[in-house]
Design a protein around this motif. Sequence first.
Motif, PDB file in Angstrom:
ATOM      1  N   ARG A 291      -7.370   3.020   7.011  1.00 49.40           N
ATOM      2  CA  ARG A 291      -8.042   2.043   6.143  1.00 49.40           C
ATOM      3  C   ARG A 291      -7.111   0.918   5.709  1.00 49.40           C
ATOM      4  O   ARG A 291      -7.560  -0.098   5.214  1.00 49.40           O
ATOM      5  CB  ARG A 291      -8.599   2.734   4.900  1.00 49.40           C
ATOM      6  CG  ARG A 291      -9.766   3.635   5.235  1.00 49.40           C
ATOM      7  CD  ARG A 291     -10.586   3.961   3.995  1.00 49.40           C
ATOM      8  NE  ARG A 291     -11.764   4.709   4.362  1.00 49.40           N
ATOM      9  CZ  ARG A 291     -11.814   6.033   4.449  1.00 49.40           C
ATOM     10  NH1 ARG A 291     -10.755   6.741   4.187  1.00 49.40           N
ATOM     11  NH2 ARG A 291     -12.925   6.641   4.801  1.00 49.40           N
ATOM     12  N   ARG A 292      -5.815   1.134   5.883  1.00 53.78           N
ATOM     13  CA  ARG A 292      -4.843   0.132   5.438  1.00 53.78           C
ATOM     14  C   ARG A 292      -3.629   0.182   6.344  1.00 53.78           C
ATOM     15  O   ARG A 292      -3.198   1.268   6.745  1.00 53.78           O
ATOM     16  CB  ARG A 292      -4.445   0.436   3.989  1.00 53.78           C
ATOM     17  CG  ARG A 292      -3.466  -0.520   3.381  1.00 53.78           C
ATOM     18  CD  ARG A 292      -3.316  -0.205   1.884  1.00 53.78           C
ATOM     19  NE  ARG A 292      -2.384  -1.106   1.269  1.00 53.78           N
ATOM     20  CZ  ARG A 292      -1.315  -0.728   0.576  1.00 53.78           C
ATOM     21  NH1 ARG A 292      -1.050   0.549   0.401  1.00 53.78           N
ATOM     22  NH2 ARG A 292      -0.524  -1.617   0.044  1.00 53.78           N
TER      23      ARG A 292
ATOM     24  N   THR B 229      -3.901   9.696  -0.612  1.00 55.60           N
ATOM     25  CA  THR B 229      -3.514   8.962   0.598  1.00 55.60           C
ATOM     26  C   THR B 229      -2.595   9.747   1.525  1.00 55.60           C
ATOM     27  O   THR B 229      -1.580  10.286   1.093  1.00 55.60           O
ATOM     28  CB  THR B 229      -2.838   7.632   0.214  1.00 55.60           C
ATOM     29  OG1 THR B 229      -3.742   6.885  -0.597  1.00 55.60           O
ATOM     30  CG2 THR B 229      -2.473   6.822   1.445  1.00 55.60           C
ATOM     31  N   VAL B 230      -2.964   9.781   2.792  1.00 53.53           N
ATOM     32  CA  VAL B 230      -2.117  10.289   3.873  1.00 53.53           C
ATOM     33  C   VAL B 230      -1.565   9.057   4.569  1.00 53.53           C
ATOM     34  O   VAL B 230      -2.265   8.052   4.726  1.00 53.53           O
ATOM     35  CB  VAL B 230      -2.919  11.153   4.876  1.00 53.53           C
ATOM     36  CG1 VAL B 230      -2.010  11.716   5.953  1.00 53.53           C
ATOM     37  CG2 VAL B 230      -3.661  12.262   4.153  1.00 53.53           C
TER      38      VAL B 230
ATOM     39  N   PHE C 243      -5.503   0.391  -0.940  1.00 57.49           N
ATOM     40  CA  PHE C 243      -4.594   0.418  -2.090  1.00 57.49           C
ATOM     41  C   PHE C 243      -5.365   0.715  -3.379  1.00 57.49           C
ATOM     42  O   PHE C 243      -6.407   0.120  -3.653  1.00 57.49           O
ATOM     43  CB  PHE C 243      -3.853  -0.909  -2.240  1.00 57.49           C
ATOM     44  CG  PHE C 243      -2.997  -0.939  -3.469  1.00 57.49           C
ATOM     45  CD1 PHE C 243      -1.774  -0.295  -3.485  1.00 57.49           C
ATOM     46  CD2 PHE C 243      -3.435  -1.556  -4.627  1.00 57.49           C
ATOM     47  CE1 PHE C 243      -0.991  -0.282  -4.633  1.00 57.49           C
ATOM     48  CE2 PHE C 243      -2.662  -1.557  -5.783  1.00 57.49           C
ATOM     49  CZ  PHE C 243      -1.436  -0.918  -5.773  1.00 57.49           C
ATOM     50  N   ASP C 244      -4.818   1.645  -4.150  1.00 61.10           N
ATOM     51  CA  ASP C 244      -5.374   1.994  -5.459  1.00 61.10           C
ATOM     52  C   ASP C 244      -4.200   2.439  -6.323  1.00 61.10           C
ATOM     53  O   ASP C 244      -3.595   3.495  -6.064  1.00 61.10           O
ATOM     54  CB  ASP C 244      -6.398   3.115  -5.314  1.00 61.10           C
ATOM     55  CG  ASP C 244      -6.957   3.605  -6.642  1.00 61.10           C
ATOM     56  OD1 ASP C 244      -6.528   3.112  -7.709  1.00 61.10           O
ATOM     57  OD2 ASP C 244      -7.828   4.493  -6.618  1.00 61.10           O
ATOM     58  N   ALA C 245      -3.843   1.649  -7.315  1.00 53.01           N
ATOM     59  CA  ALA C 245      -2.677   1.944  -8.154  1.00 53.01           C
ATOM     60  C   ALA C 245      -2.767   3.318  -8.821  1.00 53.01           C
ATOM     61  O   ALA C 245      -1.744   3.951  -9.084  1.00 53.01           O
ATOM     62  CB  ALA C 245      -2.510   0.856  -9.215  1.00 53.01           C
TER      63      ALA C 245
END
Length: 133
Positions: free
Chosen positions: A29-30, A50-51, A110-112
């Motif tokens: 996804r990123r 996240t992996v 991205f998610d802080a």
Amino acid sequence: MAYQIDLKTFTDDRGHLTVIEKVIPFDVRRIFYIYGVDGSTRGGHRHHQTVQAAICLKGSCAIYNQDGTNERVFELNSPDQCLILEPKDWHQMFDFSEDAILMVLASEYFDATDYIYEPYFIHDPLRELTASQ
């Protein structure tokens, strides 16, 4: 614990072709890449979800990893090596060569709030050396 996989590479007189297909254990996804590092340490976190898959496309770098039980330093110095980092893998990237380009594929946007900055334990080789004397 983080683990390395070899990416399929085809080589002939024209050069090398490395394929990233059906080997990454998540939907990407990123994508981001790190380069021009001035000797700094990067990372210093783990994730809730996240992996990541880290590939040093050019040059070399090292990635320190701890998962609460084990710790290890992985050397990435070939674009056909891929390091899979699970969410529980607290990691730091360091020792970048001057020409290093580290590409990272991530399973989440991205998610802080997905970041956990505290390590499981503090790795202090000097303390360990002094304690053993």
